[in-house]
Scaffold this motif. Structure first.
Motif, short mmCIF file in Angstrom:
data_model
loop_
_atom_site.label_atom_id
_atom_site.label_comp_id
_atom_site.label_asym_id
_atom_site.label_seq_id
_atom_site.Cartn_x
_atom_site.Cartn_y
_atom_site.Cartn_z
N HIS A 10 -10.28 -4.31 -1.22
CA HIS A 10 -11.55 -3.76 -0.75
C HIS A 10 -11.35 -2.37 -0.16
O HIS A 10 -12.10 -1.44 -0.43
CB HIS A 10 -12.17 -4.69 0.29
CG HIS A 10 -13.60 -4.40 0.56
ND1 HIS A 10 -14.62 -5.02 -0.09
CD2 HIS A 10 -14.18 -3.50 1.40
CE1 HIS A 10 -15.77 -4.53 0.34
NE2 HIS A 10 -15.53 -3.61 1.25
N ASP A 11 -10.29 -2.23 0.66
CA ASP A 11 -9.98 -0.93 1.26
C ASP A 11 -9.74 0.11 0.16
O ASP A 11 -10.28 1.21 0.19
CB ASP A 11 -8.73 -1.01 2.13
CG ASP A 11 -8.94 -1.88 3.35
OD1 ASP A 11 -9.65 -2.89 3.22
OD2 ASP A 11 -8.41 -1.54 4.41
N THR A 12 -8.90 -0.30 -0.82
CA THR A 12 -8.57 0.61 -1.92
C THR A 12 -9.83 1.07 -2.62
O THR A 12 -10.00 2.26 -2.92
CB THR A 12 -7.69 -0.13 -2.94
OG1 THR A 12 -6.75 -0.92 -2.23
CG2 THR A 12 -6.99 0.83 -3.87
N LEU A 13 -10.72 0.12 -2.89
CA LEU A 13 -11.95 0.43 -3.62
C LEU A 13 -12.82 1.41 -2.83
O LEU A 13 -13.25 2.44 -3.36
CB LEU A 13 -12.71 -0.88 -3.90
CG LEU A 13 -14.01 -0.76 -4.65
CD1 LEU A 13 -13.79 -0.10 -6.00
CD2 LEU A 13 -14.65 -2.13 -4.84
N VAL A 14 -13.07 1.08 -1.56
CA VAL A 14 -13.94 1.95 -0.77
C VAL A 14 -13.32 3.34 -0.60
O VAL A 14 -14.00 4.35 -0.72
CB VAL A 14 -14.25 1.31 0.61
CG1 VAL A 14 -15.15 2.22 1.42
CG2 VAL A 14 -14.91 -0.03 0.42
N GLU A 15 -12.00 3.37 -0.36
CA GLU A 15 -11.34 4.66 -0.24
C GLU A 15 -11.48 5.45 -1.54
O GLU A 15 -11.71 6.66 -1.53
CB GLU A 15 -9.86 4.49 0.12
CG GLU A 15 -9.67 4.24 1.61
CD GLU A 15 -8.28 3.71 1.94
OE1 GLU A 15 -7.35 3.91 1.12
OE2 GLU A 15 -8.13 3.10 3.01
N GLY A 16 -11.36 4.75 -2.66
CA GLY A 16 -11.50 5.40 -3.96
C GLY A 16 -12.88 6.00 -4.14
O GLY A 16 -13.04 7.15 -4.59
N ILE A 17 -13.90 5.22 -3.77
CA ILE A 17 -15.27 5.70 -3.93
C ILE A 17 -15.51 6.93 -3.04
O ILE A 17 -16.06 7.93 -3.47
CB ILE A 17 -16.28 4.59 -3.58
CG1 ILE A 17 -16.13 3.42 -4.55
CG2 ILE A 17 -17.70 5.12 -3.63
CD1 ILE A 17 -16.93 2.19 -4.15
N TYR A 18 -15.05 6.85 -1.80
CA TYR A 18 -15.26 7.97 -0.89
C TYR A 18 -14.48 9.21 -1.32
O TYR A 18 -14.92 10.33 -1.09
CB TYR A 18 -14.91 7.58 0.55
CG TYR A 18 -16.12 7.09 1.31
CD1 TYR A 18 -17.13 7.97 1.69
CD2 TYR A 18 -16.28 5.75 1.65
CE1 TYR A 18 -18.24 7.53 2.37
CE2 TYR A 18 -17.38 5.30 2.33
CZ TYR A 18 -18.37 6.20 2.69
OH TYR A 18 -19.49 5.76 3.36
N ALA A 19 -13.32 8.98 -1.95
CA ALA A 19 -12.56 10.13 -2.44
C ALA A 19 -13.36 10.86 -3.52
O ALA A 19 -13.49 12.09 -3.50
CB ALA A 19 -11.22 9.66 -3.00
N ASP A 20 -13.94 10.10 -4.43
CA ASP A 20 -14.82 10.69 -5.45
C ASP A 20 -16.00 11.41 -4.81
O ASP A 20 -16.35 12.53 -5.18
CB ASP A 20 -15.38 9.59 -6.37
CG ASP A 20 -14.39 9.21 -7.46
OD1 ASP A 20 -13.20 9.54 -7.28
OD2 ASP A 20 -14.81 8.60 -8.47
N ALA A 21 -16.60 10.73 -3.81
CA ALA A 21 -17.77 11.28 -3.16
C ALA A 21 -17.45 12.61 -2.50
O ALA A 21 -18.21 13.58 -2.63
CB ALA A 21 -18.32 10.29 -2.13
N ALA A 22 -16.29 12.67 -1.83
CA ALA A 22 -15.90 13.89 -1.14
C ALA A 22 -15.73 15.03 -2.15
O ALA A 22 -16.17 16.16 -1.92
CB ALA A 22 -14.61 13.67 -0.37
#
Lengths: 256, 471, 359
Positions: B25-37
């Protein structure tokens, strides 16, 4: 029902699923979902689109309020469903479950995603999740006036290219951008615009590989499922609802 | 898809999950936020001033400060309540005039004209119609003022700050800061307050908010409090000070309600609803000018009319019952009188009387009709002949009401206990129904209905006993 | 009517002080009920249903398993002491357990048979799964997990445990860092060393915190120590250890410290000197998030992540509430209020760096 027949391009093959989610589609040509973070002026967009002709009630079996309304555009009747405002679709609160299930199983013809133009990075979290589930979406960059007042502008062409969906600048409270939003939504609904939505790339290498592996297996079992990668990610996360849906065969129904 | 294929898929998923560890879950959310940034960086164009939210920051610093936070909050809420109570007076009077003074006699005459039997005419017009008229004229104006003002504050962004300010207090009693909002909403209408608890995510804290909402003195109870405080407490001091003392008494009762909210939240979270720790994450949205007309319209439709409709549905049969018990006679006495006599001993035990208890039993549907019912029953019980025999009514002046109540044997103790009991008694049936709708549990609905009455009897009993020690 | 009137007259006839006596009586009854409710877990041994034969048998098996895995031996007296059950009763149950082939007795030593060992493992499995469930899916405080699981382990069937295992995503460790045995009775073993025994200046990671005895466990969680936290030993002496974790310096007596197991950091892990809890940030200060502690689980963790409290995020403490709690943090241009006990879970590094001036 005659009007239904008159509309050739209308995608109403999903009416059984929609009915299960409590949406009566008898009088509509297209079903539009309205999603977005809380505090993005989502209800203002809803009111700007539907006027005050709306109906509020509860989602079946849930205490979450639902507002639905409609508008006409070029002889097509659009039904607009206001989804609960959420920050994400990954946790399992009631609101998120409803929003997620509606986009996943209700398969709306278009999903309008309302974001706060001054807080785009934070809002993109939800946008990117929605784009994993559906490939028919329009981004409504709301509160544009407020953002400009705070010296923040958005390059909407680049944003549209990055996300692979149309982006419309709006200020719903002043009714700015609403006509453009309406016509773009119509173009997406009638497939005049085909979206190529962004897919999440930021996962770590090993995680990406595993999602890929699982995704392949899902595609083998459900050929043609548009959001197999997202389901793979949910399975990796042990999402109880998705596991249950798989066991119940809910995805078989989505495909038919 | 076949069952074994599904199982196969799930097995693969859990196998992979073991490999990647439990924090996907952490990996996924971090991944999404990385894209978002990344996307945000490419598309956001910032110009000029580095500190664009300075006004909001300053406003927040005042509204949430140690020094001004609470005073401003209390001031705003008092203004809203004052506007509601004062502002509702006039339209309420107009409506009452129309429904009760103007339309009622016409209906009566009409009924006689078409030859309706007296009992049907009484049942329908003096019972059902009067109750409905009363509920509409007393309930509609305050709600039509209170809810839009509340919604405006909500849209402006002030309410989340209230939750923010009060969270530490609610945390101590094991509840959620957002309960501050549902509690204030309860001052308008408990049923609406119960519906508003939907904003609380955690089921446990939501249940606490639902059960304790009844301790918020609702619109239907403010007039009772004000009337009784004026008659019994205001009379204790010289005329010049009486309205001041009466107001203090009413505010005291409302604050006592807040105290009971905290106390019972705390008790519940330590006993029946023990165990689960509160979480609290609240976005404080930027201040935005509210959309006046849409707000007025939607709060009228979504909150006021729905609640009013529910209240009317429950009030109609209550009106019928009230008429029936005062007009069906067994021997020389009406059913009402028999019940009053029977309940009187029990009532006096708690410093109340039979009239009050019966009024609260038959007026479960709406607190608004408690006072008219009490007056009607008092007259009936005293066997006074004249206006209002077997019919709900209200007297023009407070002095007349006071005289009538004192003739009915009321004392200062009765007044105080009625005020307490009006705060601490079962929710009205609209609220009870709403609690069931929201919780879908008979167990909690019954609990939420009984607990306040028990508390009410306990408190009035204690007051009566202590009173007797000193008298 | 007459009954109530009589009661009223009865009360009125009593001297006023007696009435006060009644008031006190009502209050003391309420008080007793409240105390019983509050300490229901500590007073559990008073309740009759705890000592059923099944649960004693299962507790005995567990005890014997733990004794065997620490290579000790035991006898009736020690068992009786450990389970707080009279020897006479133990004797009776041990007899039937021997008949059922769960244990062997040689002299005064009692050992588990293969069947008994498997049975014990299945109980441990349910216990640890339930603790995992409580930590992930409910908000129960962690000081309550063990006791709740102690009861639940005797109630769940193996099938129900299996279902729970699936729903939890087939976990491998319980929230205390203990491995969960598989349905086949296999158990991964990860061995650490006690924090009490390691030399000064060593850096390590906590992998296990023993939840028994309760008084010691309570002391450990009071210090907000948790599995996965990095520690650095500042001083290690005969009677106590002093170490640093998440920016706090903690002193524990050797007895308490020996219930905390640590392992050296792996090659990819670095001990972060400036790593502190978000709750230590003061008004106007900036920070970068280093991560959310593993101690924050389930819905609470997901909620924080969704709100954007993720590794690398810059944030500022904008202002505090009237009682310093909750506090409002600005991140990604949004104000989010958190309570301090949640902010304890978020690990940060304070920074002067300000990306654009408007975080």
């Amino acid at each position: 029902m005659t009007e239904l027949e008159a509309c050739d391009s209308c995608a109403l093959n999903n009416s059984a699923q929609l009915l299960k989610l409590g949406i009566n589609v008898e009088n509509a040509d297209y079903v539009i979902a309205l999603a977005g973070n809380p505090n993005t002026g989502k209800s203002t967009v809803f009111n700007a689109l539907t006027g005050l002709k709306q109906h509020t009630g509860n989602w079946p079996g849930k205490t979450v309020t639902r507002a639905e309304g409609g508008y006409r555009y070029q002889d097509h009747k659009m039904k607009l469903i206001d989804l609960p405002g959420t920050y994400s679709l990954l946790s399992t609160s009631q609101d998120e479950e409803i929003a997620r299930n509606f986009i996943l199983f209700g398969k709306p013809d278009v999903t309008i995603i309302v974001v706060d133009a001054a807080r785009i990075e934070r809002n993109l979290n939800l946008v990117l999740q929605i784009l994993e589930i559906t490939d028919r979406a329009v981004l409504c960059l709301n509160l544009m006036d407020e953002a400009l007042r705070h010296h923040i502008d958005i390059d909407e062409r680049t944003l549209g290219k990055e996300l692979g969906i149309p982006v419309i600048k709006c200020s719903a409270i002043k009714k700015q951008g609403i006509p453009e939003l309406i016509s773009t939504v119509h173009q997406v609904a009638t497939r005049q615009i085909i979206c190529k939505p962004h897919r999440i790339k930021g996962l770590s290498k090993p995680a990406q590989k595993m999602v890929e592996k699982l995704d392949q297996k899902i595609r083998k079992n459900y050929p043609g499922l548009p959001n197999s990668r997202w389901i793979a990610m949910r399975l990796m996360d042990a999402d109880v609802d998705i596991i249950k849906a798989l066991k119940n065969g809910d995805f078989d129904q989505v495909l038919t | 898809m076949k069952e074994e294929d599904t199982q196969d898929l799930l097995d693969l998923a859990s196998e992979l999950r073991w490999e990647v560890g439990e924090n996907f879950h952490d990996t996924l959310v971090e991944g999404i936020y990385a894209d978002a940034a990344q996307i945000a960086q490419k598309t956001e164009i910032k110009q000029g001033e580095p500190n664009p939210y300075s006004f909001e920051r300053k406003l927040d610093q005042v509204l949430t400060s140690k020094k001004y936070g609470f005073p401003i909050m209390i001031l705003i809420l008092s203004i809203i309540l004052w506007l509601t109570i004062q502002g509702a007076n006039y339209p309420s009077g107009l409506l009452a005039n129309f429904f009760l003074e103007f339309l009622h006699p016409i209906l009566k005459t009409g009924a006689t004209h078409i030859g309706l039997p007296w009992w049907l005419d009484g049942f329908l017009i003096d019972g059902v119609y009067l109750a409905l008229g009363w509920v509409i004229s007393v309930m509609l104006p305050p709600m039509a003022i209170f809810f839009p003002m509340f919604t405006l504050l909500e849209d402006f962004g002030y309410l989340p700050r209230v939750a923010f300010n009060l969270d530490s207090l609610f945390k101590k009693s094991g509840a959620h800061g957002k309960q501050a909002l549902t509690m204030s909403m309860g001052w308008g209408c408990n049923a609406a307050g119960v519906v508003a608890t939907r904003i609380i995510d955690s089921p446990r804290e939501r249940l606490i908010a639902i059960i304790t909402n009844n301790f918020s003195l609702c619109n239907g109870r403010w007039p009772t409090q004000i009337l009784i405080a004026t008659i019994f407490i205001g009379a204790l001091v010289p005329d010049g000070l009486s309205s001041l003392l009466a107001s203090i008494a009413v505010i005291g009762v409302a604050l006592l309600g807040v105290g009971f909210t905290f106390l019972s939240s705390w008790m519940l979270s330590k006993t029946l609803l023990k165990g689960e720790v509160s979480t609290f994450a609240l976005e404080l949205p930027p201040y935005r000018p509210p959309n006046l007309w849409t707000t007025l319209y939607t709060s009228l439709i979504d909150r006021t009319l729905i609640v009013l409709w529910r209240a009317m549905v429950f009030a109609a049969p209550a009106g019928a019952v009230i008429w029936l018990i005062s007009n069906i006679y067994v021997g020389d006495l009406s059913l009402a009188n028999i019940t009053i006599d029977w309940m009187d001993g029990f009532g006096l035990f708690f410093g109340l009387n039979g009239v009050i208890l019966l009024a609260y039993v038959v007026a479960i549907p709406a607190n608004e009709i408690v006072i008219p019912t009490i007056l009607m029953l008092t007259v009936a019980h005293l066997n006074l002949i004249g206006a209002g025999d077997g019919v709900m009514f209200e007297l023009e002046s407070t002095t007349e009401t006071a005289a009538l109540l004192r003739a009915g044997g009321w004392t200062l103790l009765t007044g105080i206990n009625l005020m307490l009991f009006s705060l601490l008694h079962n929710p009205c049936s609209t609220t009870i129904y709403t609690i069931y709708q929201e919780t879908k549990s008979w167990k909690w609905t019954v609990f939420a209905s009984i607990m306040p009455v028990v508390l009410g009897f306990l408190v009035t009993f204690l007051v009566t006993q202590i009173w007797q020690v000193f008298h | 009517m007459s009954l109530f009137l009589e009661m009223k007259q009865l009360f009125a006839a009593m001297p006023p002080l007696l009435n006060l006596g009644y008031v006190l009586l009502v209050f003391s009854i309420l008080l007793v009920v409240f105390i019983l409710k509050k300490y229901q877990y500590s007073l559990r041994w008073l309740l009759p249903f705890k000592n059923t034969e099944k649960s004693i048998t299962e507790d005995l098996l567990k005890q014997l398993y733990h004794v065997a895995s620490s290579r000790r031996t035991t006898d009736f007296k020690m068992l009786s002491g450990a389970l707080k059950i009279p020897e006479r009763k133990i004797l009776k149950i041990v007899e039937s357990m021997t008949q059922n082939g769960l244990i062997k007795i040689s002299g005064s030593h009692i050992t588990l048979t293969e069947t008994g060992r498997n049975y014990a493992l299945s109980i441990i499995r349910i216990h640890r799964l339930w603790e995992k469930y409580l930590s992930e899916k409910t908000g129960f405080d962690k000081s309550l997990w063990h006791d709740l699981a102690e009861t639940k382990e005797h109630q769940l069937s193996n099938e129900e445990a299996e279902q729970l295992y699936e729903e939890l995503g087939r976990p491998r460790f319980d929230p205390h860092g203990d491995p969960i045995p598989t349905a086949l009775g296999e158990m991964i073993s990860e061995t650490g060393t006690s924090i009490a025994g390691i030399p000064k200046d060593t850096v390590a990671k906590i992998i296990h915190i023993e939840d028994e005895p309760r008084s010691i466990y309570r002391q450990i969680i009071k210090e907000k120590l948790h599995i996965g936290a990095h520690v650095k030993i500042l001083a290690s002496e005969n009677h106590h250890v002093i170490f640093e974790s998440e920016g706090h310096s903690i002193q524990l007596s050797t007895v308490v410290a020996s219930n905390i197991q640590v392992v050296p950091l792996s090659s990819q892990e670095v001990y972060e000197e400036g790593k502190v809890r978000l709750s230590s940030l003061i008004e106007g200060e900036h920070a970068t998030i280093l991560g959310i502690s593993t101690e924050c689980r389930g819905a609470n963790r997901r909620r924080l992540l969704d709100l954007g409290f993720i590794k690398g995020t810059l944030l500022t403490l904008e202002y505090m509430g009237p009682n310093q709690n909750p506090r409002a943090y600005r991140l990604r241009n949004t104000l989010i209020a958190l309570r301090n006990d949640q902010a304890d879970f978020i690990l940060i590094e304070k920074t002067q760096y300000d990306r654009t001036g408007s975080l």
